[in-house]
Design an enzyme around this catalytic site. Structure first.
Site, PDB file in Angstrom:
ATOM      1  CD  GLU A  32     116.033 158.832 123.993  1.00  0.00           C
ATOM      2  OE1 GLU A  32     116.217 159.580 124.211  1.00  0.00           O
ATOM      3  OE2 GLU A  32     116.529 158.329 122.657  1.00  0.00           O
ATOM      4  N   GLY A  37     118.717 157.325 128.301  1.00  0.00           N
ATOM      5  CA  GLY A  37     119.629 157.450 129.284  1.00  0.00           C
ATOM      6  C   GLY A  37     120.321 158.567 127.630  1.00  0.00           C
ATOM      7  N   GLY A  38     120.408 158.586 126.815  1.00  0.00           N
ATOM      8  CA  GLY A  38     120.475 158.442 125.295  1.00  0.00           C
ATOM      9  C   GLY A  38     122.395 157.991 124.951  1.00  0.00           C
ATOM     10  N   GLY A 182     142.416 161.636 117.264  1.00  0.00           N
ATOM     11  CA  GLY A 182     143.341 161.988 118.697  1.00  0.00           C
ATOM     12  C   GLY A 182     142.140 163.128 119.713  1.00  0.00           C
ATOM     13  N   GLY A 183     141.115 162.974 118.860  1.00  0.00           N
ATOM     14  CA  GLY A 183     140.232 163.545 120.813  1.00  0.00           C
ATOM     15  C   GLY A 183     139.872 162.044 120.912  1.00  0.00           C
ATOM     16  CG  ASP A 313     126.654 165.914 123.180  1.00  0.00           C
ATOM     17  OD1 ASP A 313     127.034 166.569 124.326  1.00  0.00           O
ATOM     18  OD2 ASP A 313     127.429 165.659 123.015  1.00  0.00           O
ATOM     19  CG  HIS A 448     152.903 158.102 153.118  1.00  0.00           C
ATOM     20  ND1 HIS A 448     153.244 158.928 151.250  1.00  0.00           N
ATOM     21  CD2 HIS A 448     153.467 157.166 153.370  1.00  0.00           C
ATOM     22  CE1 HIS A 448     154.593 158.391 151.381  1.00  0.00           C
ATOM     23  NE2 HIS A 448     154.259 156.880 152.606  1.00  0.00           N
TER      24      HIS A 448
HETATM   25  P1  NAI Z   1     136.951 165.512 119.375  1.00  0.00           P
HETATM   26  O1  NAI Z   1     136.074 166.634 118.519  1.00  0.00           O
HETATM   27  O2  NAI Z   1     137.626 166.003 120.398  1.00  0.00           O
HETATM   28  O3  NAI Z   1     138.977 164.942 118.367  1.00  0.00           O
HETATM   29  C1  NAI Z   1     138.849 164.710 116.849  1.00  0.00           C
HETATM   30  C2  NAI Z   1     139.418 164.688 116.416  1.00  0.00           C
HETATM   31  O4  NAI Z   1     140.153 164.508 115.205  1.00  0.00           O
HETATM   32  C3  NAI Z   1     140.413 166.338 116.683  1.00  0.00           C
HETATM   33  O5  NAI Z   1     141.388 165.221 117.061  1.00  0.00           O
HETATM   34  C4  NAI Z   1     140.531 165.946 115.165  1.00  0.00           C
HETATM   35  O6  NAI Z   1     141.417 167.476 114.823  1.00  0.00           O
HETATM   36  C5  NAI Z   1     141.199 164.915 114.577  1.00  0.00           C
HETATM   37  N1  NAI Z   1     140.468 164.817 112.843  1.00  0.00           N
HETATM   38  C6  NAI Z   1     139.782 165.554 112.116  1.00  0.00           C
HETATM   39  N2  NAI Z   1     139.551 165.719 111.118  1.00  0.00           N
HETATM   40  C7  NAI Z   1     141.019 164.818 111.406  1.00  0.00           C
HETATM   41  C8  NAI Z   1     140.933 163.998 109.437  1.00  0.00           C
HETATM   42  N3  NAI Z   1     140.568 164.317 107.980  1.00  0.00           N
HETATM   43  N4  NAI Z   1     142.588 164.116 109.442  1.00  0.00           N
HETATM   44  C9  NAI Z   1     143.050 163.441 111.390  1.00  0.00           C
HETATM   45  N5  NAI Z   1     142.768 163.756 111.865  1.00  0.00           N
HETATM   46  C10 NAI Z   1     141.117 164.729 112.435  1.00  0.00           C
HETATM   47  O7  NAI Z   1     135.648 164.408 118.683  1.00  0.00           O
HETATM   48  P2  NAI Z   1     135.555 162.813 119.249  1.00  0.00           P
HETATM   49  O8  NAI Z   1     136.492 162.247 119.947  1.00  0.00           O
HETATM   50  O9  NAI Z   1     135.133 162.086 118.410  1.00  0.00           O
HETATM   51  O10 NAI Z   1     134.419 163.341 121.067  1.00  0.00           O
HETATM   52  C11 NAI Z   1     133.365 163.432 120.628  1.00  0.00           C
HETATM   53  C12 NAI Z   1     133.133 164.828 121.554  1.00  0.00           C
HETATM   54  O11 NAI Z   1     132.152 163.569 122.179  1.00  0.00           O
HETATM   55  C13 NAI Z   1     133.906 165.566 122.191  1.00  0.00           C
HETATM   56  O12 NAI Z   1     133.284 167.055 122.232  1.00  0.00           O
HETATM   57  C14 NAI Z   1     134.398 164.770 123.205  1.00  0.00           C
HETATM   58  O13 NAI Z   1     134.803 165.370 124.233  1.00  0.00           O
HETATM   59  C15 NAI Z   1     133.273 163.634 123.836  1.00  0.00           C
HETATM   60  N6  NAI Z   1     133.284 162.940 124.194  1.00  0.00           N
HETATM   61  C16 NAI Z   1     134.263 163.374 126.073  1.00  0.00           C
HETATM   62  C17 NAI Z   1     134.783 161.692 126.286  1.00  0.00           C
HETATM   63  C18 NAI Z   1     135.260 161.853 127.542  1.00  0.00           C
HETATM   64  O14 NAI Z   1     134.866 163.296 127.839  1.00  0.00           O
HETATM   65  N7  NAI Z   1     135.588 161.278 128.090  1.00  0.00           N
HETATM   66  C19 NAI Z   1     134.371 160.737 125.218  1.00  0.00           C
HETATM   67  C20 NAI Z   1     133.461 160.150 124.523  1.00  0.00           C
HETATM   68  C21 NAI Z   1     133.442 161.582 123.616  1.00  0.00           C
END
Ligand code: NAI
Length: 468
Positions: A32, A37-38, A182-183, A313, A448
């Site tokens: 590592e 824990g990454g 908005g991810g 990942d 309930h």
């Molecule tokens: P993501 O790929 O889920 O979302 C990135 C968003 O940015 C997308 O909706 C995309 O359309 C938008 N985007 C890209 N370029 C853009 C631009 N130029 N202008 C406006 N919007 C733009 O990536 P995110 O949220 O960074 O997460 C990365 C990874 O980590 C994902 O695979 C996610 O599932 C994972 N993760 C999961 C979590 C959870 O399960 N709670 C928490 C944090 C991360």
């Protein structure tokens, strides 16, 4: 050979693979370059959950939302104390991984690993460089925040253009914050800083937040965020991000019109890139990379070089989720130990969970995909406004949606937006994985008042047995 197996990376995939291999009698080491824990334990899943928990508590008190309590809303928030608490949770979990390695007799090497050839790696630490050989390797090196605009590649001191790691350690609360993407990451941090008092604007390129999930999840979240005074702009393609004397500017296109907004901080959350640079992949006998990701056989997690596996990942076409990495680790280990695996990973059975209010959780087909595929299904949906428990908690935004195959009466997919959605989804996953008929769920008494009761009621609606 020095080892039976060497695992590169100690995130959820790496630490579970190393421990499972050692438990099965293989002499195992893990390498590592950062903390055990990454990302998940140190700057990802776990500290963000601690941060959300604290931000929700702080917001409840600051907004004087506890009936019966005197007003104690005055005074600034001490971000040093908040950050220390978040960090202490991460440190505690990271130490737990150290303990797991010792308990399972996994050797731990701190340093950067890179392949010299198919059976040898070099581990470079601050003080030394050593070579190690192994029969098997598991690459579990994870991912890093993606930066389309090159800001993290050339970081300016004290830059206000930050990524999720920076957003976990701000010593002040931005007055205005723009979140791009908005991810999962964008939604969670927009929610946190809105709770802490920032004026937040969340920009998303696609028509809905949380693209990839059922469209109603993103739409419901957007409506709820707007009620919480969090500004959401969808259909906005960000084209440039700049910073000048502490003022950050975002330019974006919406409906073919160029617009610009300013803030004192910008958080870039536009996805993550695989950590495959510096791994010495070019020294291997075959190319195992595709666009920076490692290609594997999804049934075994083995690469084109049969004794080199990859999980988490870094793997091509695999969702970047800790729980996926855990399962890929189990699959790789079973294959290394038995040259066979007793299970496979069903991509439709992967839960996606977002931690805001409301939470969002889903697996399987969305209504849009089921419709596109021309399936004969019903989308059953009930709202949390009908749940006495949700109303009692003051958290009644959202819904339960279950897609049911009309012929087999089994579940094709489910989406929940609402309070504790991530905690109540798994009963539907068990039903899905075991192809349980919806009537069996109906015949399973739910207590309930509970939030999961809404799942029960939604299932009943297939047979017109619900009251709502
Ligand atoms: P993501 O790929 O889920 O979302 C990135 C968003 O940015 C997308 O909706 C995309 O359309 C938008 N985007 C890209 N370029 C853009 C631009 N130029 N202008 C406006 N919007 C733009 O990536 P995110 O949220 O960074 O997460 C990365 C990874 O980590 C994902 O695979 C996610 O599932 C994972 N993760 C999961 C979590 C959870 O399960 N709670 C928490 C944090 C991360």
């Amino acid at each position: 050979m020095n080892y039976d197996a060497i695992v590169i990376g100690s995130g959820p995939g790496g630490y579970s693979a190393a421990c499972l291999l050692a438990k099965n009698g293989l002499k195992t080491a893990v390498v590592e370059r950062d903390k055990p824990g990454g990302v998940c334990l140190n700057v990802g899943c776990i500290p963000t959950k601690a941060f959300i928990h604290m931000a929700e508590k702080i917001s409840t008190v600051k907004k004087n939302q506890i009936p019966g309590l005197p007003d104690i809303t005055s005074g600034p928030i001490d971000m040093t104390a908040v950050n220390q608490k978040v960090q202490s949770v991460a440190n505690q979990m990271s130490k737990g991984i150290d303990f797991l390695f010792k308990q399972n007799q996994v050797d731990y090497f701190a340093g950067q690993a890179s392949f010299m050839d198919d059976h040898t790696i070099k581990v470079k630490s601050q003080s030394e460089e050593r070579e190690w050989t192994a029969k098997y390797f598991v690459i579990a090196t994870g991912s890093s925040n993606k930066d389309f605009f090159g800001n993290f590649a050339n970081p300016q001191p004290d830059s206000h253009l930050i990524d999720s790691t920076g957003a976990l350690a701000l010593d002040t609360i931005p007055e205005k914050l723009i979140v791009i993407g908005g991810g999962a990451i964008g939604v969670e941090f927009a929610y946190i800083y809105q709770l802490l008092g920032s004026e937040v604007t969340l920009l998303e390129y696609l028509p809905n937040l949380l693209p990839g999930m059922d469209a109603e999840c993103g739409k419901t979240l957007e409506r709820s965020f707007k009620r919480q005074k969090l500004k959401v702009i969808t259909g906005a393609e960000v084209t440039s991000v700049t910073e000048d004397k502490g003022i950050c500017t975002v330019e974006y296109n919406k409906n073919d019109q160029s617009q610009s907004i300013q803030a004192d901080y910008i958080l870039l959350a536009m996805g993550r890139s695989p950590n495959s640079q510096d791994l010495g992949i070019k020294n291997l006998s075959a190319n195992i990379l595709e666009k920076g990701f490692v290609e594997v056989d999804q049934k075994t997690m083995a690469t084109a070089i049969p004794h080199i596996y990859a999980i988490g990942d870094i793997v091509s076409h695999s969702p970047m989720l800790a729980h996926v990495a855990y399962e890929e680790a189990r699959l790789a280990c079973e294959h290394i130990v038995n040259q066979d695996a007793s299970f496979s990973i069903d991509p439709q059975g992967i839960p996606f969970c977002i931690y805001s209010y409301p939470q969002a959780a889903a697996f399987g087909l969305s209504e849009e995909v089921a419709t596109e595929q021309g399936l004969d299904f019903k989308a059953l949906k009930l709202f949390f406004k009908a749940s006495g428990k949700a109303v009692a908690l003051g958290k009644s935004d959202g819904f339960v949606k279950i897609l049911v195959d009309n012929q087999t009466e089994t579940i094709l997919g489910a989406s929940i937006v609402g309070p504790d959605a991530t905690e109540i989804l798994p009963e539907l996953l068990v039903a899905y994985q075991n192809k349980i008929k919806l009537m069996d769920l109906v015949n399973t008494m739910h207590a309930h008042p509970t939030l999961s009761e809404l799942i029960w009621d939604t299932a009943k609606s297939f047979y017109h047995l619900n009251l709502h």
